[in-house]
Design a protein around this motif. Structure first.
Motif, mmCIF file in Angstrom:
data_model
loop_
_atom_site.group_PDB
_atom_site.id
_atom_site.type_symbol
_atom_site.label_atom_id
_atom_site.label_comp_id
_atom_site.label_asym_id
_atom_site.label_seq_id
_atom_site.Cartn_x
_atom_site.Cartn_y
_atom_site.Cartn_z
ATOM 1 N N GLY A 276 0.877 -0.774 0.239
ATOM 2 C CA GLY A 276 0.053 -0.157 -0.348
ATOM 3 C C GLY A 276 0.505 0.883 -0.063
ATOM 4 N N LEU A 277 0.715 2.276 -1.146
ATOM 5 C CA LEU A 277 1.584 3.094 -0.625
ATOM 6 C C LEU A 277 0.715 4.529 -0.992
ATOM 7 C CD1 LEU A 277 4.570 4.273 -2.037
ATOM 8 C CD2 LEU A 277 4.038 3.608 -4.154
ATOM 9 N N ARG A 278 0.884 5.612 -0.750
ATOM 10 C CA ARG A 278 -0.188 6.728 -0.526
ATOM 11 C C ARG A 278 0.430 7.259 -2.030
ATOM 12 N NH1 ARG A 278 -4.641 6.615 2.004
ATOM 13 N NH2 ARG A 278 -4.305 6.112 3.616
ATOM 14 N N PRO A 279 -0.359 7.740 -2.746
ATOM 15 C CA PRO A 279 0.152 8.741 -3.670
ATOM 16 C C PRO A 279 1.143 9.682 -3.747
ATOM 17 C CG PRO A 279 -2.047 8.670 -3.620
ATOM 18 C CD PRO A 279 -1.471 8.060 -2.401
ATOM 19 N N GLU A 280 0.958 10.677 -2.385
ATOM 20 C CA GLU A 280 1.915 12.106 -1.982
ATOM 21 C C GLU A 280 3.559 11.050 -1.745
ATOM 22 O OE1 GLU A 280 -0.541 10.801 -0.563
ATOM 23 O OE2 GLU A 280 -0.307 10.813 1.849
#
Lengths: 351, 320
Positions: A276-280
């Motif tokens: 899981g990787l936050r866009p920012e």
């Protein structure tokens, strides 16, 4: 003001169970937002709290009082409805004073309570109008005024902003929050809009298919989602989810790309996981290739939609990105913000 | 309708050709002309079947026409004569009494039924359907059934009450002036309830459920919710429904004609039945028409009262 305790609450319509045992503890003066996609049971739970729906099993307490079998009027709550539910045949003042009138209060006493509430909400010049003559935002305020005049233990809001246009919604959002900070009344607020939840809540209850997925402060949910549902629901643009397996050197995506991992938690090598990787959390210039499909400059930042690790992802960059569609850029990933979830159960495995 | 720019241009373009074209093509090419053409069938229909008979009736009331003989204009003579006619005044009393009692009863029972049907009942649709039955059955047929129910010897009501030991001899329903009045009112109420109940039910369904919920949270008892929320919101519909109901009842003819023909001793004669009796069997067309025309002020009063008194509520009007 009072605390609200919801314990093991279930709701069935005939043989269909829509709430499968919900536990929520709300402290005195807290602003709690129930959020979830439509059909998750959040409105049903609110209506059970209000006394408009029967509680199939479990217990709801307001303060120390069990309210399961109390009529709505005995629960000392006030509710703001999605369609405002203003009485069309009464003026703004009469709408706001309706509960006092029913309780047999004198005319002067009603006016004395209505006026300050109207002033808080900027309705003082509209008191003689009928709801029909008001704009959406004004109606919304009257509905809140009606709740304030009652000075209840708990305020309930059922998607109060969903009938307003986007701009007004932002204004009313801060007005409601402001109001709560002034009055400090325990508030339960239902919405399907995670931005409303994030911006207004002291505590968010994320619901999905009749269960509570996670309870926590807004940033707690954002930084440490317990499962894939919360991870995907909270945050906009949504968290990127890249399937693959854990190796010694890092996370191997399905297409062979190696992604950095530091917080492994209980994850075992070889386990099928979701990265899981936050866009920012991506920065331009690094060692991970991103095949650009679309760039969307918004001025302050640039949204990039493209392929990374074999799946479509969205990245938000502070830099101005100028890569043509089909071109490749490289990005760096801050591994401390990466979440790992078990692919089968959807549960969080990283710490 | 305001003539639009298109129309103005069309008219200009058409000007040179106008001389050659017929009336028909000119009519069918202008917006107003076409509108007129489309309204014509309805206008003719109304003119022939409403305006003409009404005008004829008013005119006949000012003449001494009899069946088979052209009348001459006699001014207000028919009305002056009726003014001194005790039977006419009795029918006015009967009609007002019949209308008032029957309308109040229809309103009360109809509203009660509508409120029940608006709740979540098992077999709701079934009940909603059967409630319409009295209205669907032709009046003459139901009146015949009531004729049997009110029969002086074979009445099922008398029979039941006698079996229960409450009375020793059959009730003479249609033979005594006051029992006859109440009996025809009962029959009229039975027949009129479905219209009121179904119309008010439709009105109730336009009131959002959330208003009732909001009132419940505001602390209203069920009676207060009805009195302070439901009833005020229903008033405009009540006004329309009851206006129609009053008009139907005031002009009732069939039920009386089948059940009592106005008897006993004119106790159930209504203005409509008296008008018919004087005009057709009695042959006095002018006098019958005058009685019918005398109903108009009552009907107009009912309509005006409903329109100004009940229908137009301040809260319903738009921006001030």
């Amino acid at each position: 003001m009072a605390s609200v305790t919801i314990e093991g609450v279930r709701k069935s319509y005939g043989s269909v169970e829509v709430l499968h045992g919900v536990d929520v503890a709300i402290d005195e003066g807290e602003f709690v937002v129930l959020v979830g996609p439509s059909g998750c049971g959040k409105s049903t739970l609110l209506r059970m709290l209000a006394g408009l729906e029967h509680i199939t099993s479990g217990q709801i307490r307001i303060g120390e009082r069990v309210v399961n079998d109390l009529a709505p009027k005995e629960r000392d709550i006030a509710m703001v409805f999605q369609n405002y539910a203003l009485y069309p045949h009464l003026t703004v003042a009469e709408n706001m004073g309706f509960s006092l009138m029913l309780a047999g209060a004198k005319r002067a006493a009603i006016a004395e309570k209505v006026r300050p509430a109207a002033e808080i909400l900027g309705l003082a010049h509209l008191l003689d109008r009928y709801p029909r003559m008001l704009s959406g935002g004004q109606r919304q305020r009257v509905a809140m005024g009606r709740a304030i005049v009652r000075d209840p233990q708990v305020f309930l809001f059922d998607e109060p902003l969903s009938n307003l246009d986007a701009k007004l919604r932002v204004t009313m959002r801060s007005e409601i929050k402001n109001l709560h900070q002034r009055l400090k009344t325990t508030t339960v607020y239902v919405t399907h809009d995670q931005i409303e939840a994030m911006t207004m809540a002291d505590k968010i209850v994320v619901m999905h298919d009749g269960i509570v997925e996670q309870i926590g402060a807004p940033l707690e949910l954002y930084d440490r989602p317990d499962n894939l549902f919360v991870a995907g629901f909270i945050g906009s643009p949504a968290m990127n989810m890249i399937p693959g397996t854990l190796e010694e050197g890092g996370f191997r995506a399905k297409d062979g790309t190696l992604l950095p991992v530091t917080r492994r938690g209980s994850a075992r090598p070889g386990q099928a996981l979701i990265y899981g990787l936050r866009p920012e959390l991506m920065t331009a210039g690094g060692d991970v290739p991103l095949v650009v499909e679309v760039t969307e400059p918004t001025g302050a930042e640039t949204h990039v939609v493209g392929k990374l690790g074999g799946v479509e992802i969205t990245g938000v960059f502070r830099d101005r990105i100028d890569v043509a569609s089909g071109g490749t850029m490289t990005v760096g990933i801050d591994p401390s913000g990466v979440h790992l979830f078990d692919e089968a159960s959807g549960k969080r495995v990283s710490d | 309708m305001m003539p639009g720019p298109d129309q103005a241009r069309n008219a200009r373009d058409a000007a040179p050709a106008r001389a050659r074209r017929g009336l028909w093509s000119r009519l069918s090419e202008s917006q107003n002309g076409l509108g007129f053409l489309f309204m014509l069938p309805a206008a003719i229909f109304l003119l022939f079947f409403l305006t003409y008979p009404l005008g004829l009736g008013v005119w006949l009331g000012f003449t001494d026409t009899r069946i088979g003989r052209e009348g001459v204009f006699i001014g207000l003579e028919n009305y002056l004569w009726l003014f001194d006619d005790p039977v006419f005044w009795l029918t006015v009393f009967n009609t007002v009494f019949y209308t008032t009692i029957a309308s109040v009863a229809k309103f009360g029972l109809g509203l009660w039924l509508a409120l029940i049907l608006n709740r979540h009942l098992p077999f709701k649709n079934f009940f909603r359907a059967i409630i319409l039955l009295p209205w669907v059955v032709p009046t003459v047929l139901s009146a015949m059934a009531f004729w049997w129910i009110f029969d002086s010897q074979f009445s099922i009501i008398s029979w039941s009450l006698m079996k229960m030991g409450l009375i020793d001899q059959p009730i003479n329903f249609l033979g005594d002036p006051w029992t006859a009045r109440w009996s025809v009112i009962a029959a009229n109420v039975w027949r009129g309830i479905p219209f009121v109940a179904i119309s008010l039910l439709a009105g109730l369904q336009t009131i959002p459920q959330s208003l009732n919920e909001a009132a419940a949270i505001d602390g209203a008892t069920p009676w207060q919710r009805f009195r302070k929320v439901t009833l005020p919101l229903l008033t405009p519909i009540i006004a329309v429904v009851m206006t129609f109901s009053v008009l139907f009842t005031f002009t009732d003819f069939q039920l009386i004609y089948v059940l009592t023909r106005g008897g006993p001793v004119n106790a159930t004669h209504l203005m409509a039945t008296l008008s018919f009796q004087r005009a057709i069997p009695g042959g006095q067309l002018g006098e019958g028409a005058a009685i019918a025309v005398a109903m108009i002020p009552f009907l107009l009063a009912a309509i005006l009262f409903s329109f100004f008194g009940l229908q137009r509520r301040k809260w319903q009007q738009g921006q001030d």
